[in-house]
Write an enzyme that holds these catalytic residues in place. Structure first.
Site, PDB file in Angstrom:
ATOM      1  N   PRO A  50     -14.514   5.023   0.950  1.00 33.49           N
ATOM      2  CA  PRO A  50     -13.624   3.591   0.766  1.00 33.49           C
ATOM      3  C   PRO A  50     -12.976   3.585  -0.565  1.00 33.49           C
ATOM      4  O   PRO A  50     -13.562   3.833  -1.592  1.00 33.49           O
ATOM      5  CB  PRO A  50     -14.599   2.550   0.738  1.00 33.49           C
ATOM      6  CG  PRO A  50     -15.792   3.221   1.579  1.00 33.49           C
ATOM      7  CD  PRO A  50     -15.827   4.514   0.965  1.00 33.49           C
ATOM      8  N   ASP A  88     -13.632   7.956 -15.328  1.00 33.87           N
ATOM      9  CA  ASP A  88     -14.925   8.332 -14.517  1.00 33.87           C
ATOM     10  C   ASP A  88     -14.840  10.021 -13.803  1.00 33.87           C
ATOM     11  O   ASP A  88     -15.888  10.397 -13.582  1.00 33.87           O
ATOM     12  CB  ASP A  88     -14.897   7.638 -13.173  1.00 33.87           C
ATOM     13  CG  ASP A  88     -15.716   6.208 -13.584  1.00 33.87           C
ATOM     14  OD1 ASP A  88     -16.404   6.075 -14.548  1.00 33.87           O
ATOM     15  OD2 ASP A  88     -15.156   5.292 -12.683  1.00 33.87           O
ATOM     16  N   LYS A  97     -19.793   7.753  -6.508  1.00 34.34           N
ATOM     17  CA  LYS A  97     -20.856   7.475  -7.183  1.00 34.34           C
ATOM     18  C   LYS A  97     -20.992   5.678  -7.071  1.00 34.34           C
ATOM     19  O   LYS A  97     -20.319   5.231  -6.593  1.00 34.34           O
ATOM     20  CB  LYS A  97     -20.623   7.528  -8.841  1.00 34.34           C
ATOM     21  CG  LYS A  97     -19.064   6.869  -9.353  1.00 34.34           C
ATOM     22  CD  LYS A  97     -19.534   5.525  -9.948  1.00 34.34           C
ATOM     23  CE  LYS A  97     -18.168   4.847 -10.286  1.00 34.34           C
ATOM     24  NZ  LYS A  97     -18.245   3.345 -10.326  1.00 34.34           N
ATOM     25  N   ALA A 112     -12.814   0.662  -4.485  1.00 34.75           N
ATOM     26  CA  ALA A 112     -14.025   0.084  -3.991  1.00 34.75           C
ATOM     27  C   ALA A 112     -15.149  -0.065  -5.077  1.00 34.75           C
ATOM     28  O   ALA A 112     -16.329  -0.462  -4.811  1.00 34.75           O
ATOM     29  CB  ALA A 112     -14.552   0.784  -2.887  1.00 34.75           C
ATOM     30  N   GLY A 113     -14.838   0.609  -6.321  1.00 34.30           N
ATOM     31  CA  GLY A 113     -15.922   0.765  -7.295  1.00 34.30           C
ATOM     32  C   GLY A 113     -16.933   2.075  -6.882  1.00 34.30           C
ATOM     33  O   GLY A 113     -18.075   2.123  -7.426  1.00 34.30           O
ATOM     34  N   LEU A 114     -16.377   2.970  -6.235  1.00 36.71           N
ATOM     35  CA  LEU A 114     -17.021   4.063  -5.828  1.00 36.71           C
ATOM     36  C   LEU A 114     -16.604   5.411  -6.548  1.00 36.71           C
ATOM     37  O   LEU A 114     -17.209   6.464  -6.313  1.00 36.71           O
ATOM     38  CB  LEU A 114     -17.222   4.282  -4.197  1.00 36.71           C
ATOM     39  CG  LEU A 114     -17.954   3.313  -3.594  1.00 36.71           C
ATOM     40  CD1 LEU A 114     -17.813   3.206  -1.979  1.00 36.71           C
ATOM     41  CD2 LEU A 114     -19.466   2.994  -4.048  1.00 36.71           C
ATOM     42  N   ALA A 115     -15.546   5.190  -7.395  1.00 38.57           N
ATOM     43  CA  ALA A 115     -15.037   6.461  -7.998  1.00 38.57           C
ATOM     44  C   ALA A 115     -14.235   7.406  -6.977  1.00 38.57           C
ATOM     45  O   ALA A 115     -14.353   8.487  -7.246  1.00 38.57           O
ATOM     46  CB  ALA A 115     -15.709   7.139  -8.950  1.00 38.57           C
ATOM     47  N   GLY A 116     -13.847   6.843  -5.928  1.00 37.36           N
ATOM     48  CA  GLY A 116     -13.149   7.743  -4.931  1.00 37.36           C
ATOM     49  C   GLY A 116     -12.014   8.451  -5.574  1.00 37.36           C
ATOM     50  O   GLY A 116     -11.838   9.625  -5.238  1.00 37.36           O
ATOM     51  N   GLY A 117     -11.097   7.847  -6.040  1.00 36.32           N
ATOM     52  CA  GLY A 117      -9.893   8.709  -6.681  1.00 36.32           C
ATOM     53  C   GLY A 117     -10.372   9.556  -7.661  1.00 36.32           C
ATOM     54  O   GLY A 117      -9.963  10.723  -7.878  1.00 36.32           O
ATOM     55  N   SER A 118     -11.341   9.160  -8.646  1.00 39.63           N
ATOM     56  CA  SER A 118     -11.819  10.084  -9.779  1.00 39.63           C
ATOM     57  C   SER A 118     -12.646  11.216  -9.076  1.00 39.63           C
ATOM     58  O   SER A 118     -12.533  12.522  -9.613  1.00 39.63           O
ATOM     59  CB  SER A 118     -12.852   9.219 -10.606  1.00 39.63           C
ATOM     60  OG  SER A 118     -12.191   8.154 -11.086  1.00 39.63           O
TER      61      SER A 118
HETATM   62  O1  C5P Z   1      -9.759   5.701 -17.460  1.00 42.50           O
HETATM   63  P1  C5P Z   1      -9.273   4.889 -16.276  1.00 42.50           P
HETATM   64  O2  C5P Z   1      -7.957   5.175 -15.948  1.00 42.50           O
HETATM   65  O3  C5P Z   1      -9.932   5.081 -14.720  1.00 42.50           O
HETATM   66  O4  C5P Z   1      -9.753   3.369 -16.403  1.00 42.50           O
HETATM   67  C1  C5P Z   1      -8.714   2.413 -15.622  1.00 42.50           C
HETATM   68  C2  C5P Z   1      -8.711   1.139 -16.514  1.00 42.50           C
HETATM   69  O5  C5P Z   1     -10.047   0.533 -16.603  1.00 42.50           O
HETATM   70  C3  C5P Z   1      -8.058   1.289 -17.826  1.00 42.50           C
HETATM   71  O6  C5P Z   1      -6.676   1.261 -17.959  1.00 42.50           O
HETATM   72  C4  C5P Z   1      -8.781   0.308 -18.675  1.00 42.50           C
HETATM   73  O7  C5P Z   1      -8.134  -0.869 -18.426  1.00 42.50           O
HETATM   74  C5  C5P Z   1     -10.079   0.307 -17.968  1.00 42.50           C
HETATM   75  N1  C5P Z   1     -11.260   0.672 -18.796  1.00 42.50           N
HETATM   76  C6  C5P Z   1     -11.788   0.541 -20.121  1.00 42.50           C
HETATM   77  N2  C5P Z   1     -12.844   0.943 -20.650  1.00 42.50           N
HETATM   78  C7  C5P Z   1     -13.099   1.863 -20.045  1.00 42.50           C
HETATM   79  C8  C5P Z   1     -12.831   2.588 -18.782  1.00 42.50           C
HETATM   80  C9  C5P Z   1     -11.716   1.927 -18.014  1.00 42.50           C
HETATM   81  O8  C5P Z   1     -11.225  -0.739 -20.502  1.00 42.50           O
HETATM   82  N3  C5P Z   1     -14.170   2.618 -20.591  1.00 42.50           N
END
Ligand code: C5P
Length: 290
Positions: free
Chosen positions: A95, A137, A10, A98-104
């Site tokens: 990648p 994500d 994404k 990367a900010g592309l939500a690859g793991g998600s």
């Molecule tokens: O939910 P996820 O594990 O992907 O988020 C990673 C980290 O990003 C969280 O531990 C939190 O620090 C931060 N986060 C946040 N607010 C969100 C999504 C993520 O603070 N809405």
């Protein structure tokens, strides 16, 4: 028995952090778009118990800390399935960090594959509920397409699909921790708020140029990515309608109307950026491969 899925990356056409919530997460307002860069996630029933994870990329942990492992565990808990033996194979193209939500995306692919493999017939909402236990994500990555995402990122509203275009992704060689990026917001705050209403109007009128004028991401205000200015310049010089960072970075994307322009930009970017991909918008988060 196995089920193979394509799990799409994404980008954020707009990302605003509206504040810190009482649960420690941040309240978000994002316009999200799935793009054609995808990992392949294959889930297979195997003899013996437990959850195995394999991956083609070194450095990705293949243990309980992997998002796909956590998603599978939550899936079995939710369905009260106590006897299982599976392997989840991830073929990474997106990648990572990367900010592309690859793991998600991999987590979303795992949940969709398990739902098929075990015939559990869970709705998208139920899969999203399971996914949210693992990552903010994941619900978007299950649903995909073009969406307004609010709350932690899980409150999804339908918006009009993005017009046909080419989206170049350029990921410089640094990695950004999402948690640290949010901590930087807590420390520094934002100096400017993206034009959310303007972006929503642009999206709903399916005006690609207006969307590109409104691309904005608050993380750009406090996450340093040294190559960002040069990447955006190359994109614009090659005809990009707009360019912006995705998520907490470091990937910068550029949107092009014309395929040749996108490919020319990608060729020039490859001279100084490690990961460069030419993608298109897609209308799903996960596709089951038949
Ligand atoms: O939910 P996820 O594990 O992907 O988020 C990673 C980290 O990003 C969280 O531990 C939190 O620090 C931060 N986060 C946040 N607010 C969100 C999504 C993520 O603070 N809405």
């Amino acid at each position: 028995m196995k089920v193979k899925t394509k799990a799409y990356a994404k980008i954020n056409l707009l990302l605003d952090i509206e504040g810190l919530r009482t649960d420690g997460y941040h309240e978000l307002f994002m316009i999200m778009q799935s793009v054609s860069a995808a990992d392949t996630v294959t889930v297979e029933k195997v003899r013996g118990g437990g959850i195995g994870v394999t991956c083609n990329v070194e450095g990705i942990p293949c243990d309980e800390s992997n998002i796909v492992y956590k998603c599978a565990r939550e899936f079995f808990r939710y369905n009260r399935i106590t006897r299982y033996g599976i392997n989840i194979d991830i073929n990474k193209r997106i990648p990572h960090a990367a900010g592309l939500a690859g793991g998600s995306a991999d987590g979303a692919g795992t949940l969709v594959a398990l739902n098929e493999l075990y015939g559990t017939e869970l709705s998208a909402d139920e899969l999203c509920e399971i996914g949210l236990k693992v990552g903010s994500d994941i619900p978007f990555c299950i649903v995909g397409g073009t969406k307004l995402a609010q709350g932690r990122g899980e409150v999804l509203s339908k918006v009009k699909p993005l017009r046909k275009c080419y989206i170049v992704l350029a990921k410089p060689e640094i990695s950004v921790s999402t948690g640290k990026a949010y901590a930087a917001f807590d420390e520094f705050g934002k100096s400017r708020t993206p034009d959310k209403l303007g972006m929503l109007c642009a999206v709903q009128s399916r005006d690609l140029r207006a969307v590109c004028d409104k691309l904005d991401n608050v993380f750009e205000q406090f996450i340093e990515v040294p190559a960002r200015v040069d990447i955006k310049q190359v994109m614009r010089d090659n005809g990009a309608l707009g360019a912006c960072m995705s998520g907490s970075g470091p990937t910068v994307f550029g949107i092009f109307e014309n395929k040749d322009d996108a490919e020319n930009a990608a060729a020039e970017l490859k001279t100084f950026v490690k990961d460069v991909l030419v993608t298109t918008p897609v209308s799903k988060g996960v596709k089951i491969c038949k």
